[in-house]
Write an enzyme that holds these catalytic residues in place. Structure first.
Site, PDB file in Angstrom:
ATOM      1  N   ASP A   1      55.442 -38.806  16.647  1.00 14.58           N
ATOM      2  CA  ASP A   1      55.294 -40.023  17.659  1.00 14.58           C
ATOM      3  C   ASP A   1      55.517 -41.631  16.726  1.00 14.58           C
ATOM      4  O   ASP A   1      54.442 -42.029  16.462  1.00 14.58           O
ATOM      5  CB  ASP A   1      53.923 -40.003  18.024  1.00 14.58           C
ATOM      6  CG  ASP A   1      53.258 -40.678  19.161  1.00 14.58           C
ATOM      7  OD1 ASP A   1      54.315 -41.610  19.605  1.00 14.58           O
ATOM      8  OD2 ASP A   1      52.429 -40.735  19.748  1.00 14.58           O
TER       9      ASP A   1
ATOM     10  N   HIS B   1      54.139 -46.158  18.342  1.00 17.99           N
ATOM     11  CA  HIS B   1      53.081 -46.782  18.001  1.00 17.99           C
ATOM     12  C   HIS B   1      53.282 -48.329  17.897  1.00 17.99           C
ATOM     13  O   HIS B   1      54.284 -48.627  17.312  1.00 17.99           O
ATOM     14  CB  HIS B   1      52.143 -46.232  16.845  1.00 17.99           C
ATOM     15  CG  HIS B   1      51.357 -45.018  17.240  1.00 17.99           C
ATOM     16  ND1 HIS B   1      50.449 -45.055  18.046  1.00 17.99           N
ATOM     17  CD2 HIS B   1      51.689 -43.837  16.907  1.00 17.99           C
ATOM     18  CE1 HIS B   1      50.001 -43.828  18.169  1.00 17.99           C
ATOM     19  NE2 HIS B   1      50.555 -42.874  17.542  1.00 17.99           N
TER      20      HIS B   1
ATOM     21  N   TYR C   1      48.984 -47.419  11.843  1.00 21.82           N
ATOM     22  CA  TYR C   1      50.163 -46.844  12.417  1.00 21.82           C
ATOM     23  C   TYR C   1      51.426 -47.357  11.529  1.00 21.82           C
ATOM     24  O   TYR C   1      52.431 -47.438  11.887  1.00 21.82           O
ATOM     25  CB  TYR C   1      50.340 -47.285  13.651  1.00 21.82           C
ATOM     26  CG  TYR C   1      49.304 -46.732  14.765  1.00 21.82           C
ATOM     27  CD1 TYR C   1      48.985 -45.433  14.696  1.00 21.82           C
ATOM     28  CD2 TYR C   1      48.616 -47.812  15.384  1.00 21.82           C
ATOM     29  CE1 TYR C   1      48.094 -45.055  15.616  1.00 21.82           C
ATOM     30  CE2 TYR C   1      47.714 -47.260  16.566  1.00 21.82           C
ATOM     31  CZ  TYR C   1      47.438 -46.024  16.427  1.00 21.82           C
ATOM     32  OH  TYR C   1      46.511 -45.535  17.301  1.00 21.82           O
TER      33      TYR C   1
ATOM     34  N   ARG D   1      37.564 -35.654  24.008  1.00 24.77           N
ATOM     35  CA  ARG D   1      37.091 -36.836  23.561  1.00 24.77           C
ATOM     36  C   ARG D   1      37.601 -37.862  24.271  1.00 24.77           C
ATOM     37  O   ARG D   1      38.555 -38.119  24.904  1.00 24.77           O
ATOM     38  CB  ARG D   1      38.099 -37.009  22.249  1.00 24.77           C
ATOM     39  CG  ARG D   1      38.142 -38.216  21.377  1.00 24.77           C
ATOM     40  CD  ARG D   1      38.798 -38.023  20.148  1.00 24.77           C
ATOM     41  NE  ARG D   1      40.287 -37.340  20.072  1.00 24.77           N
ATOM     42  CZ  ARG D   1      41.505 -38.166  19.870  1.00 24.77           C
ATOM     43  NH1 ARG D   1      41.185 -39.327  19.612  1.00 24.77           N
ATOM     44  NH2 ARG D   1      42.587 -37.496  19.919  1.00 24.77           N
TER      45      ARG D   1
ATOM     46  N   TYR E   1      38.471 -41.842  25.172  1.00 27.59           N
ATOM     47  CA  TYR E   1      38.817 -43.284  24.502  1.00 27.59           C
ATOM     48  C   TYR E   1      37.954 -44.466  25.413  1.00 27.59           C
ATOM     49  O   TYR E   1      38.132 -44.192  26.695  1.00 27.59           O
ATOM     50  CB  TYR E   1      40.260 -43.643  24.732  1.00 27.59           C
ATOM     51  CG  TYR E   1      41.064 -42.899  23.594  1.00 27.59           C
ATOM     52  CD1 TYR E   1      41.438 -43.401  22.554  1.00 27.59           C
ATOM     53  CD2 TYR E   1      41.410 -41.533  23.885  1.00 27.59           C
ATOM     54  CE1 TYR E   1      42.294 -42.693  21.585  1.00 27.59           C
ATOM     55  CE2 TYR E   1      42.286 -40.742  22.949  1.00 27.59           C
ATOM     56  CZ  TYR E   1      42.659 -41.316  21.669  1.00 27.59           C
ATOM     57  OH  TYR E   1      43.422 -40.504  20.895  1.00 27.59           O
TER      58      TYR E   1
ATOM     59  N   ASP F   1      35.692 -42.776  21.226  1.00 27.98           N
ATOM     60  CA  ASP F   1      36.680 -43.203  20.141  1.00 27.98           C
ATOM     61  C   ASP F   1      37.153 -44.776  20.570  1.00 27.98           C
ATOM     62  O   ASP F   1      37.735 -45.138  21.870  1.00 27.98           O
ATOM     63  CB  ASP F   1      38.245 -42.502  20.308  1.00 27.98           C
ATOM     64  CG  ASP F   1      39.147 -42.999  19.460  1.00 27.98           C
ATOM     65  OD1 ASP F   1      38.950 -43.948  18.842  1.00 27.98           O
ATOM     66  OD2 ASP F   1      40.002 -42.047  19.034  1.00 27.98           O
TER      67      ASP F   1
ATOM     68  N   GLU G   1      33.864 -42.889  16.666  1.00 26.07           N
ATOM     69  CA  GLU G   1      34.986 -42.991  16.190  1.00 26.07           C
ATOM     70  C   GLU G   1      35.417 -44.362  16.207  1.00 26.07           C
ATOM     71  O   GLU G   1      35.621 -45.017  17.371  1.00 26.07           O
ATOM     72  CB  GLU G   1      36.056 -42.051  16.344  1.00 26.07           C
ATOM     73  CG  GLU G   1      35.758 -40.517  16.464  1.00 26.07           C
ATOM     74  CD  GLU G   1      37.011 -39.532  16.874  1.00 26.07           C
ATOM     75  OE1 GLU G   1      38.184 -39.830  16.200  1.00 26.07           O
ATOM     76  OE2 GLU G   1      37.074 -39.004  17.632  1.00 26.07           O
TER      77      GLU G   1
ATOM     78  N   HIS H   1      39.249 -43.012  10.558  1.00 24.74           N
ATOM     79  CA  HIS H   1      40.722 -42.438  10.326  1.00 24.74           C
ATOM     80  C   HIS H   1      41.011 -42.899   9.030  1.00 24.74           C
ATOM     81  O   HIS H   1      40.633 -43.948   8.623  1.00 24.74           O
ATOM     82  CB  HIS H   1      41.818 -42.741  11.117  1.00 24.74           C
ATOM     83  CG  HIS H   1      41.777 -42.566  12.318  1.00 24.74           C
ATOM     84  ND1 HIS H   1      40.903 -43.313  13.424  1.00 24.74           N
ATOM     85  CD2 HIS H   1      42.289 -41.761  13.390  1.00 24.74           C
ATOM     86  CE1 HIS H   1      41.012 -42.592  14.609  1.00 24.74           C
ATOM     87  NE2 HIS H   1      41.731 -41.833  14.605  1.00 24.74           N
TER      88      HIS H   1
ATOM     89  N   THR I   1      44.823 -36.598  14.753  1.00 24.12           N
ATOM     90  CA  THR I   1      45.975 -36.378  15.476  1.00 24.12           C
ATOM     91  C   THR I   1      46.762 -37.698  15.909  1.00 24.12           C
ATOM     92  O   THR I   1      46.208 -38.734  15.875  1.00 24.12           O
ATOM     93  CB  THR I   1      45.965 -35.600  16.724  1.00 24.12           C
ATOM     94  OG1 THR I   1      47.177 -35.290  16.977  1.00 24.12           O
ATOM     95  CG2 THR I   1      45.162 -36.056  17.654  1.00 24.12           C
ATOM     96  N   THR I   2      47.902 -37.696  16.056  1.00 26.48           N
ATOM     97  CA  THR I   2      48.657 -38.792  16.485  1.00 26.48           C
ATOM     98  C   THR I   2      49.474 -38.213  17.750  1.00 26.48           C
ATOM     99  O   THR I   2      50.061 -38.585  18.578  1.00 26.48           O
ATOM    100  CB  THR I   2      49.916 -39.336  15.725  1.00 26.48           C
ATOM    101  OG1 THR I   2      50.491 -40.450  16.653  1.00 26.48           O
ATOM    102  CG2 THR I   2      50.878 -38.450  15.548  1.00 26.48           C
TER     103      THR I   2
END
Length: 387
Positions: free
Chosen positions: A42, A45, A90, A162, A164, A193, A219, A244, A294-295
């Site tokens: 991915d 980003h 990223y 989860r 966002y 998140d 998060e 992260h 994860t991405t």
């Protein structure tokens, strides 16, 4: 055994949300005919720039051809010098380092006839509890569609989600209330998140508003690299705080400030198995927990994430890798498996990463190189299509 060539294939695969992601598959060839394959997951980003895929392939060829693939420490060190840390979440360098490291582990495992879990010291578990992501509702009108996602995925066995959150607290609360009304205790919200979009004080206000809906952890509730803000937030809430890990300097600063309780470690953001295990060990020494982030990888990258998680003694929180459930296609002959909300670790009897690539699929999904479309910043942040 010597490396004879490095090949890079770029594929483009949409998610069910409509957002299109680009992934790199790296093949490391050897004079004994054994091929190691890794995933650079991915690339779509922020920041909105891309690597030149053909130049990247030429660079990796120049530095890897002729090397002994068993020299994992030496090669990883050289690749880290070519693509150094930049302290950005990223940064594309970690994507490249991750792909190379995964391909080397896959190659070495195949050469020895063992699963990568053996190279990582064995496995402590055969499955990882995971959560399904609910992407950010920026308007109240988007809440219904997100509740529909919960309904559909719950029917498939996912009972942890989860969220966002943070851009529109009214929409966040409407979503959480609707889920609680329909599912009650059958559904768990693992985390809010905030994705570094709010300063810590703003994140704290939203968190206090949403706490009554039963959340397990928080998060990224501060802007990137605000370690003092993270600590202030952590001291103000009676919930674990997770962040992260994207560089060892950042990891050091979070430990020094005692900013978090749980380190979110993803292979793609720290640069592969060797770096991820180093980060997890530092967290363990400091008495901190770990979850696998994860991405949203494809099945090859997700299998690697599962193997990492299976080896960690301080994995003590629900993890995130559900990428293969988000994409409309994949590049493996068979995807990784999910069962009752668990990601199953690949078969220990299969050498390497335990996954086989379907090269006909790769050919069908192939694009010439990484590139950007006209997606707006909000769509890139929320992983949704402009349409």
């Amino acid at each position: 055994m010597r490396i004879t060539d490095v090949l890079l294939d770029i594929v483009s695969i949409p998610r069910y949300t409509g957002f299109v992601c680009q992934h790199g598959l790296i093949r490391i060839m050897t004079d004994e005919g054994i091929v190691g394959i890794g995933e650079m997951s991915d690339f779509s980003h922020l920041p909105k720039y891309s690597l030149d895929a053909r130049d990247l392939q030429a660079t990796l060829r120049a530095h890897l051809v002729g090397r002994d693939p068993f020299d994992l420490v030496g090669i990883n060190g050289e690749v880290a010098g070519l693509f150094p840390e930049t302290m950005y979440y990223y940064e594309k360098g970690t994507f490249v380092r991750c792909g190379v490291d995964l391909a080397l582990h896959d190659l070495v495992g195949k050469a020895l006839g063992v699963n990568v879990s053996t190279l990582l010291g064995g496995r402590l578990r055969d499955k990882l509890k995971v959560c399904y992501p609910i992407f950010r509702s920026r308007t109240l009108e988007e809440v219904k569609a997100n509740v529909d996602v919960v309904r559909q995925r719950f029917a498939q066995g996912f009972d942890v989600f989860r969220l966002y959150a943070g851009v529109n607290p009214d929409a966040d609360e409407a979503f959480l209330d609707a889920v609680r009304q329909e599912f009650g205790s059958r559904v768990t919200i693992k985390s809010l998140d905030f994705s570094h979009l709010l300063d810590w004080k703003s994140a704290l206000r939203v968190t206090k508003r949403l706490l009554p809906y039963g959340v397990q952890l928080i998060e990224s509730p501060a802007v990137r690299n605000d370690f003092e803000g993270l600590r202030h937030f952590r001291l103000a809430v009676d919930l674990p705080v997770s962040e992260h890990v994207w560089s060892f300097k950042q990891l050091h600063d979070m430990l020094r400030h005692d900013s978090v309780d749980i380190f979110n470690i993803a292979l793609i953001f720290i640069g592969g198995f060797a770096a991820a295990r180093k980060a997890a060990a530092a967290a363990e020494v400091a008495g901190k927990g770990v979850l696998i982030g994860t991405t949203q990888e494809l099945s090859l990258g997700t299998a690697a994430q599962a193997l990492l998680g299976a080896s960690l003694p301080n994995l003590n929180a629900i993890s995130d890798p559900t990428g293969p459930e988000l994409y409309i296609d994949d590049v493996t002959t068979a995807p990784v498996r999910y069962e009752n909300g668990y990601l199953l670790v690949p078969d220990a009897s299969k050498p390497g990463l335990g996954m086989d690539i379907d090269w006909n699929k790769v050919e069908r999904l192939r694009i010439e190189g990484f590139h950007w479309s006209a997606e707006r910043v909000a769509n890139l942040q929320d992983r949704t299509s402009a349409s």
